[in-house]
Design a protein around this motif. Sequence first.
Motif, PDB file in Angstrom:
ATOM      1  N   TRP A  43       0.815  -1.213   0.000  1.00  0.00           N
ATOM      2  CA  TRP A  43       0.000   0.000   0.000  1.00  0.00           C
ATOM      3  C   TRP A  43       0.848   1.262   0.000  1.00  0.00           C
ATOM      4  O   TRP A  43       0.488   2.250  -0.611  1.00  0.00           O
ATOM      5  N   TRP A  44       1.952   1.263   0.742  1.00  0.00           N
ATOM      6  CA  TRP A  44       2.822   2.442   0.832  1.00  0.00           C
ATOM      7  C   TRP A  44       4.275   2.024   0.659  1.00  0.00           C
ATOM      8  O   TRP A  44       5.039   1.949   1.630  1.00  0.00           O
TER       9      TRP A  44
ATOM     10  N   LYS B 158      -0.456  15.241   1.568  1.00  0.00           N
ATOM     11  CA  LYS B 158      -1.552  14.730   2.398  1.00  0.00           C
ATOM     12  C   LYS B 158      -2.629  14.098   1.517  1.00  0.00           C
ATOM     13  O   LYS B 158      -3.092  12.982   1.782  1.00  0.00           O
ATOM     14  N   GLU B 159      -3.017  14.786   0.455  1.00  0.00           N
ATOM     15  CA  GLU B 159      -4.035  14.260  -0.467  1.00  0.00           C
ATOM     16  C   GLU B 159      -3.582  12.953  -1.097  1.00  0.00           C
ATOM     17  O   GLU B 159      -4.384  12.039  -1.286  1.00  0.00           O
ATOM     18  N   ARG B 160      -2.295  12.845  -1.397  1.00  0.00           N
ATOM     19  CA  ARG B 160      -1.767  11.619  -2.000  1.00  0.00           C
ATOM     20  C   ARG B 160      -1.889  10.438  -1.034  1.00  0.00           C
ATOM     21  O   ARG B 160      -2.317   9.350  -1.414  1.00  0.00           O
ATOM     22  N   TYR B 161      -1.517  10.650   0.247  1.00  0.00           N
ATOM     23  CA  TYR B 161      -1.632   9.569   1.228  1.00  0.00           C
ATOM     24  C   TYR B 161      -3.089   9.185   1.479  1.00  0.00           C
ATOM     25  O   TYR B 161      -3.427   8.009   1.571  1.00  0.00           O
ATOM     26  N   VAL B 162      -3.973  10.155   1.581  1.00  0.00           N
ATOM     27  CA  VAL B 162      -5.395   9.862   1.802  1.00  0.00           C
ATOM     28  C   VAL B 162      -5.981   9.135   0.591  1.00  0.00           C
ATOM     29  O   VAL B 162      -6.702   8.147   0.744  1.00  0.00           O
TER      30      VAL B 162
ATOM     31  N   GLU C 276      -8.363   4.454  -1.825  1.00  0.00           N
ATOM     32  CA  GLU C 276      -8.424   3.564  -2.983  1.00  0.00           C
ATOM     33  C   GLU C 276      -8.238   2.112  -2.555  1.00  0.00           C
ATOM     34  O   GLU C 276      -9.006   1.240  -2.936  1.00  0.00           O
ATOM     35  N   ARG C 277      -7.252   1.875  -1.726  1.00  0.00           N
ATOM     36  CA  ARG C 277      -6.949   0.504  -1.321  1.00  0.00           C
ATOM     37  C   ARG C 277      -7.943  -0.035  -0.292  1.00  0.00           C
ATOM     38  O   ARG C 277      -8.361  -1.185  -0.376  1.00  0.00           O
TER      39      ARG C 277
ATOM     40  N   PHE D 168     -10.582  -3.167  -0.736  1.00  0.00           N
ATOM     41  CA  PHE D 168     -10.654  -4.219   0.288  1.00  0.00           C
ATOM     42  C   PHE D 168     -12.097  -4.371   0.773  1.00  0.00           C
ATOM     43  O   PHE D 168     -12.631  -5.476   0.862  1.00  0.00           O
ATOM     44  N   LYS D 169     -12.759  -3.255   1.047  1.00  0.00           N
ATOM     45  CA  LYS D 169     -14.156  -3.237   1.488  1.00  0.00           C
ATOM     46  C   LYS D 169     -15.052  -3.861   0.420  1.00  0.00           C
ATOM     47  O   LYS D 169     -15.907  -4.695   0.730  1.00  0.00           O
TER      48      LYS D 169
END
Length: 153
Positions: A32-33, A95-99, A104-105, A109-110
Amino acid sequence: MPLLDISCDDLVVADPAYVAERLGSDTLWREWWPDLTLTPSERRGREGVRWAVTGAAIGTAEWWLEAVRDGVVVHWYLRVDPAKPVRGRAVERLKERYVAAYRERLWAFKDELEAGRAAGERRTGSDPAIVSGEDADPSGDPAVPQTPGKAKR
């Protein structure tokens, strides 16, 4: 206070123990990161994981899992300072990139776990939803608390 102090909350209608097992996987976070190195500092089982973060950012990250009704609320926190100096609008973009990466991931998953369940339907095999720990009314109305030893009027 860290330069980036992010929190997101999302309901996943699935077995909380399964969500904890899947989200607790170290390999998941590397996928994810990939620019962050997450080292577990506290594994809390069904309640989540806390990490020390290094790499592109320095600080902490956390999943706190809260069982709610027939699912679990995933509370995600990222409290870090970028390893390289960042100012102005670049801070907001980071910040927007991490959120966006998280959403998305986590939403994929959900979608995987909730596949085949219509919105608003209870999870298959789960107990009826109880609100605030109160017993449900025998008629099925969960909003009516029952007082032990007293009949409903």
